[in-house]
Motif scaffolding. Sequence first.
Motif, PDB file in Angstrom:
ATOM      1  N   TYR A 159      46.192  50.668  47.635  1.00 46.97           N
ATOM      2  CA  TYR A 159      46.007  49.212  47.537  1.00 46.97           C
ATOM      3  C   TYR A 159      44.752  48.784  48.277  1.00 46.97           C
ATOM      4  O   TYR A 159      44.025  47.889  47.821  1.00 46.97           O
ATOM      5  CB  TYR A 159      47.240  48.516  48.106  1.00 46.97           C
TER       6      TYR A 159
ATOM      7  N   HIS B 227      42.058  52.658  36.859  1.00 47.30           N
ATOM      8  CA  HIS B 227      43.058  52.371  37.884  1.00 47.30           C
ATOM      9  C   HIS B 227      43.187  50.857  37.958  1.00 47.30           C
ATOM     10  O   HIS B 227      42.214  50.137  38.114  1.00 47.30           O
ATOM     11  CB  HIS B 227      42.682  52.975  39.251  1.00 47.30           C
TER      12      HIS B 227
ATOM     13  N   SER C 166      43.517  47.058  38.623  1.00 48.13           N
ATOM     14  CA  SER C 166      43.160  46.133  39.683  1.00 48.13           C
ATOM     15  C   SER C 166      42.865  44.785  39.040  1.00 48.13           C
ATOM     16  O   SER C 166      42.845  44.645  37.813  1.00 48.13           O
ATOM     17  CB  SER C 166      41.932  46.640  40.455  1.00 48.13           C
ATOM     18  N   TRP C 167      42.585  43.773  39.853  1.00 43.64           N
ATOM     19  CA  TRP C 167      42.224  42.464  39.304  1.00 43.64           C
ATOM     20  C   TRP C 167      40.952  42.560  38.465  1.00 43.64           C
ATOM     21  O   TRP C 167      40.830  41.891  37.436  1.00 43.64           O
ATOM     22  CB  TRP C 167      42.032  41.458  40.435  1.00 43.64           C
TER      23      TRP C 167
ATOM     24  N   ASN D 137      39.094  41.850  43.556  1.00 43.28           N
ATOM     25  CA  ASN D 137      40.158  42.587  44.229  1.00 43.28           C
ATOM     26  C   ASN D 137      40.387  42.139  45.666  1.00 43.28           C
ATOM     27  O   ASN D 137      41.310  42.621  46.328  1.00 43.28           O
ATOM     28  CB  ASN D 137      39.839  44.088  44.212  1.00 43.28           C
TER      29      ASN D 137
ATOM     30  N   LYS E  88      34.428  43.809  41.186  1.00 40.88           N
ATOM     31  CA  LYS E  88      35.399  44.263  42.175  1.00 40.88           C
ATOM     32  C   LYS E  88      35.665  43.206  43.243  1.00 40.88           C
ATOM     33  O   LYS E  88      36.637  43.309  44.003  1.00 40.88           O
ATOM     34  CB  LYS E  88      34.923  45.555  42.836  1.00 40.88           C
TER      35      LYS E  88
ATOM     36  N   GLN F 268      42.215  50.586  48.548  1.00 40.91           N
ATOM     37  CA  GLN F 268      41.155  51.357  47.905  1.00 40.91           C
ATOM     38  C   GLN F 268      40.580  52.438  48.822  1.00 40.91           C
ATOM     39  O   GLN F 268      39.414  52.791  48.745  1.00 40.91           O
ATOM     40  CB  GLN F 268      40.045  50.421  47.407  1.00 40.91           C
TER      41      GLN F 268
END
Length: 433
Positions: free
Chosen positions: A126, A290, A292-293, A246, A243, A128
């Motif tokens: 979570y 993978h 993620s948002w 995230n 990213k 990363q």
Amino acid sequence: MEKIRSSAETSPPNPVQPVMEVLQGVHPDAVCEKYGIDRGELDRLFQEYQVSRRQAALMENLTLVKAGRNDPCPCGSGKKYKKCCLPQHEEARKRIPPDKLREMEEQARKREELEAELKKGFEQLYRQEFDKARRLAARLIEDFPEDDRLHDILVTACLAEGDYDSAFNLCRRRWQVAREEKEYYQENGSHKREGLNRDQLVHFYSPATWLEKFWIAQRARAYENLFPRSEDPRLSKMAEGLKAANDTKRFPGRQEEGYAMRKAALEPLLEQLRREGPAVIPYLMPLAYHFSWATLFIPELLLAFETDESVRLLAELSMFRYPYFAQMCLTGLEKLGERAIPAIESVLVENTPFDELKTGLLTVLGNIPSPASFAILVKFTEHEDAYVVNWAAQALGRHKNPEALPHLEKAKERVGAHSKIAGAIRELTGLRD
């Protein structure tokens, strides 16, 4: 005509098997027909199964309970432990040989330590911290080789770090193990890799779960060759900018609200990516492997590119089955209407071992009535897998075309009388009348 799964005239070798099939969604009447038993016998098997599971749970809880006599009972009843489960636990302990009890306590200690390490590993994912998570999982797998949660952590870390070959090989292996274990459990009522004394700690995912992960790893490896990166620093920086979504401190919103919040904040970057067009695809794809948002922005961007390549990607990515993400891909395909049909058909007929992941694409075809989508759905009502046949038949029924009736009747005969196809047949029969 021969059904997809033929009926058995004798009882199953494992009495648990009919119960397991009902728990997996098979209609009880169909199970009774398959094994030549009546509903009373099936109910009796269910009761025995429930008793055995309660006994097994009691035995496991004996060594896990840490509550004092006056503490709330761990079962959640709200009563004090001494007024609830303590007497049962004490009585059960008296019946267990001391050496067996010590063995159970050691197993419980190992299980407790493993659960704590698993929690740490998923937290690292979570945050990363993929290298830490990968090393933790690799270390624990040496002692707990049959815990799929550890393999899940390892696969996720491999995909995030770009080690697609390792992820692919691991997913394929665990998918095969999951299939073997499911078959063995249905026949014997226990897992093969637990050992004869059931003293090995195991945790297996379903074959369907590993099939999804296997597809992701397979696509990641394929896309690396199909969409090679030219190492353009500008495009790389733009894709990496997604990213920022995230960051849960910057964006505390969750679900639809969280997506709307992130989309509004990143709209300038998203507009830049739209203008770049398909050239940015090689830099976007690694974000998809993978969840993620940031992953959630990919379907919208692919739809905006409006190329045959991006449409096919939407179809393939819909099979990833990520929350929200898969539905976004399918919704995008539906918006394209008939234009999406060639890409959907191409994806449907390729990579046949993954057919059970394609049901969303069949649903889309059901919502795009046309001669082409009708013909594809008819073909899939003849599929060897009853699960796929059901989805194809339901989608075909949504065309509201009476010409589908013969194909639906044929599919119902193959799948069985208790399939979901009957509803579609009734609707179409009403239209014809």
